[in-house]
Design a protein around this motif. Structure first.
Motif, mmCIF file in Angstrom:
data_model
loop_
_atom_site.group_PDB
_atom_site.id
_atom_site.type_symbol
_atom_site.label_atom_id
_atom_site.label_comp_id
_atom_site.label_asym_id
_atom_site.label_seq_id
_atom_site.Cartn_x
_atom_site.Cartn_y
_atom_site.Cartn_z
ATOM 1 N N UNK A 106 0.837 -1.202 0.000
ATOM 2 C CA UNK A 106 0.000 0.000 0.000
ATOM 3 C C UNK A 106 0.868 1.246 0.000
ATOM 4 N N UNK A 107 0.576 2.159 -0.922
ATOM 5 C CA UNK A 107 1.283 3.434 -0.972
ATOM 6 C C UNK A 107 0.827 4.307 0.187
ATOM 7 N N UNK A 108 1.728 4.829 0.984
ATOM 8 C CA UNK A 108 1.302 5.739 2.061
ATOM 9 C C UNK A 108 0.489 6.904 1.489
ATOM 10 N N UNK A 109 -0.602 7.246 2.154
ATOM 11 C CA UNK A 109 -1.484 8.303 1.629
ATOM 12 C C UNK A 109 -0.764 9.623 1.421
ATOM 13 N N UNK A 110 0.259 9.882 2.232
ATOM 14 C CA UNK A 110 0.975 11.144 2.092
ATOM 15 C C UNK A 110 1.759 11.210 0.779
ATOM 16 N N UNK A 111 1.971 10.048 0.151
ATOM 17 C CA UNK A 111 2.705 10.015 -1.115
ATOM 18 C C UNK A 111 1.791 9.985 -2.334
ATOM 19 N N UNK A 112 0.477 9.943 -2.105
ATOM 20 C CA UNK A 112 -0.451 9.903 -3.226
ATOM 21 C C UNK A 112 -0.514 11.262 -3.911
ATOM 22 N N UNK A 113 -0.486 11.297 -5.248
ATOM 23 C CA UNK A 113 -0.611 12.570 -5.961
ATOM 24 C C UNK A 113 -2.007 13.151 -5.774
ATOM 25 N N UNK A 114 -2.179 14.441 -6.037
ATOM 26 C CA UNK A 114 -3.471 15.095 -5.784
ATOM 27 C C UNK A 114 -4.662 14.403 -6.448
ATOM 28 N N UNK A 115 -4.481 13.900 -7.678
ATOM 29 C CA UNK A 115 -5.629 13.306 -8.365
ATOM 30 C C UNK A 115 -6.098 12.009 -7.704
ATOM 31 N N UNK A 116 -5.286 11.437 -6.824
ATOM 32 C CA UNK A 116 -5.638 10.173 -6.183
ATOM 33 C C UNK A 116 -6.379 10.358 -4.867
ATOM 34 N N UNK A 117 -6.546 11.585 -4.412
ATOM 35 C CA UNK A 117 -7.249 11.837 -3.155
ATOM 36 C C UNK A 117 -8.742 12.025 -3.415
ATOM 37 N N UNK A 118 -9.557 11.368 -2.610
ATOM 38 C CA UNK A 118 -11.005 11.411 -2.811
ATOM 39 C C UNK A 118 -11.761 12.060 -1.655
ATOM 40 N N UNK A 119 -11.054 12.799 -0.812
ATOM 41 C CA UNK A 119 -11.739 13.510 0.276
ATOM 42 C C UNK A 119 -12.767 14.470 -0.323
ATOM 43 N N UNK A 120 -13.984 14.429 0.187
ATOM 44 C CA UNK A 120 -15.048 15.292 -0.303
ATOM 45 C C UNK A 120 -15.862 14.684 -1.428
ATOM 46 N N UNK A 121 -15.460 13.500 -1.900
ATOM 47 C CA UNK A 121 -16.209 12.813 -2.946
ATOM 48 C C UNK A 121 -17.135 11.754 -2.345
#
Length: 562
Positions: A106-121
């Motif tokens: 699992x990729x640490x969330x802090x390393x995920x690029x912006x397009x991979x974040x789904x907060x607010x969706x």
């Protein structure tokens, strides 16, 4: 009988006139209609709008993962929560996992690029959202005709689109009118908006006629295959989103998978295979079934004793755009426009298209309203592409324009370079990668490829095509011409089978195509009644010999809760 002969004997067709005709009752088409009616109410104007939907009702043919960014919906219907929109499960956590055959990282969330974040969706059933949008449209005075497939583009004497005709009903297998024959109807509009989804049948014709894709990269697609399951409450994590890359796909094949936890102990899971794959032995359906057997995935479907106790509820498949902004055709032409996935607005890096469908529908609706109320008709809605280029959607798509093209260098390079573009350059990259070939041109001869041995389904976690199609509620009238047609009946055996080992029997996720007979009697059998309208054959056929045309309205899948 040909359509021309039928018209000569039974015509002319009845016609109805509207200010705007919308082809397709998905999020894009319904948003166009809603926006026009909103503006008409605000300006105290009368503008007539009709939406044609080939499914039995809005949402019946809609298939998507789906995680929905509510940004565009906030603009279209700001009080959507008060109006009861079915966006009820917010995303609570993201997990991106790279799979090997037996384990995952699992990729640490802090390393995920912006397009991979789904907060607010929100995790949604897009069919339900579409049905709700249909209700909002009808409340505003939009006429919706479900069960009517737009089968033909109508042109004026000057060459502008002037509307569409629905398909004839009650045509027998041999093309002859039956006792239940009913002539199609013409829907004429000052402007016609095409919102058929990815690889739209009529949209494809319009693009070719007006050469709208001239100077653009070829369109590229993926095939998305999805199942809905009910799992043990102990394994259920409402709002949890998992995406995976890697196994079982080879590193040079674009693809990935998802598992989304809805409410009510339901999970939506699916697998996307880029249709630019090269090995003709590859089967997207079988890759999906194999993916479910990975320890990190099957965990959600088993009890503590390792027995599969979860229940599969539904199945479906649909081609999705995976091209990006470099492949967008010119979206306007005399008399109309292309919107949503009919044009290719899906953001492949975010794996999201509903927000762009709604936004482009709004922009086209605003341009059409302005034109109609100014007394114009059958010209180009130039305000629509101009508004798109000034919108947040253009900025979003332009930032991620290289996403899929990096993966032609393999999974590792694609992952690293996309991370570099988004983290280091913040999407402001000084280069643009292009593609030069359409998906059907990538297949290699079978003699150059290694056959893939797929395990037999167990009927508990993995399944065959026919049992899957059964739970998609797919139905077509038995006595109608096949809507999957061949330009040349000899090509499947003489070229596709001889050179490519018959890939249509593998890339179709519904068991439509099978080679039967022996020796000189070998032939391609088309089981059109199984078709889930995914459009994969229309895209991937290496000889482009298969042509998907509209069946009778109301036919096809009838997705429930998907």
């Amino acid at each position: 009988m040909t359509n021309e002969e039928i018209l000569a004997q039974f015509g002319p067709r009845e016609s109805m006139e509207y200010d705007v005709v919308v082809v397709g009752g998905g999020p894009a088409g319904l948003s166009t209609a809603i926006r026009i009616k909103q503006l008409a109410a605000e300006k105290n104007q009368e503008v007539s709008v009709v939406v044609l939907e080939k499914g039995s009702e809005p949402g019946a043919h809609i298939l998507s993962g789906a995680i929905m960014d509510p940004k565009a919906l906030n603009e279209l219907i700001p009080d959507w929560k008060e109006k009861g929109a079915p966006l009820t499960q917010p995303v609570t956590d993201d997990a991106y996992i790279f799979l090997s055959e037996k384990s995952g990282w699992r990729t640490p969330n802090m390393l995920l690029p912006p397009f991979a974040h789904n907060h607010g969706n929100y995790i949604v059933r897009l069919g339900d959202v579409t049905k709700w949008l249909g209700e909002q449209a009808e409340a505003l005075g939009v006429e919706i005709f479900p069960g009517f497939a737009a089968a033909e583009v109508l042109y004026s004497e000057t060459g502008a689109v002037k509307g569409v005709a629905t398909g004839n009903m009650g045509i027998g297998k041999e093309g002859e009118p039956t006792d239940s024959f009913q002539l199609g109807m013409e829907l004429l509009g000052k402007y016609t908006i095409f919102a058929e989804g990815a690889r739209g049948h009529l949209g494809k014709q319009v693009i070719a006629k007006y050469r709208l894709d001239e100077g653009r990269d070829p369109q590229s697609f993926g095939i998305g295959i999805k199942e809905l399951w009910e799992i043990d409450p102990k394994k259920h994590q409402p709002g949890f989103v998992m995406h995976t890359a890697g196994w079982p796909m080879e590193s040079d094949t674009y693809g990935g998978a998802f598992l989304y936890h809805l409410d009510g102990n339901k999970v939506a899971l699916g697998f996307v295979t880029g249709l630019n794959y090269t090995n003709p032995y590859l089967s997207p359906f079988e890759e999906f079934q194999r993916w479910k057997t990975h320890p990190n995935i099957r965990y959600y479907f088993e009890n503590d004793q390792g027995e599969v106790t979860a229940k599969r509820l539904s199945y479906g498949a649909r081609a999705i755009n995976a091209s990006g902004i470099n492949s967008l055709p010119k979206t306007v032409f005399p008399g109309g426009a292309l919107i949503g996935c009919d044009a290719g607005y899906l953001n492949v890096s975010r794996i999201k298209g509903s927000h762009s469908a709604i936004k482009t529908g709004m922009l086209a609706g605003e341009a059409a309203f302005e034109a109609v109320t100014a007394g114009r008709q059958h010209d180009e809605l130039s305000a629509y592409p101009k508004a798109f280029e000034e919108s947040w959607l253009y900025t979003e798509l332009n930032k991620d324009r290289n996403f899929k093209n990096w993966f032609k260098y393999g999974l590792t390079v694609g992952t690293v370079m996309n991370g570099f573009e988004q983290f280091v350059l913040r999407g402001h990259m000084p280069w643009t990668l292009h593609r030069t070939k359409a998906d059907h041109e990538y297949l290699k001869p079978a003699s150059e490829c290694k056959p893939i041995a797929y395990p037999k389904p167990d009927g508990k976690l993995t399944f065959d095509r026919l049992s899957s199609v059964f739970i998609s509620n797919t139905n077509h009238a038995e006595d109608q011409p096949a809507h999957l047609t061949l330009k040349n009946a000899s090509v499947p055996v003489q070229i596709n089978l001889a050179k490519y080992a018959g890939p249509e029997a593998r890339y179709c996720p519904a068991g439509v195509y099978e080679f039967v007979g022996e020796g000189s009697d070998k032939r391609l059998q088309i089981n059109a009644q199984n078709c889930v309208h995914c459009k994969t054959c229309d895209i991937k056929d290496p000889t482009q010999n298969i042509v998907w045309v509209t069946p009778e309205g109301g036919g096809g899948p009838n997705y429930s809760g998907m």
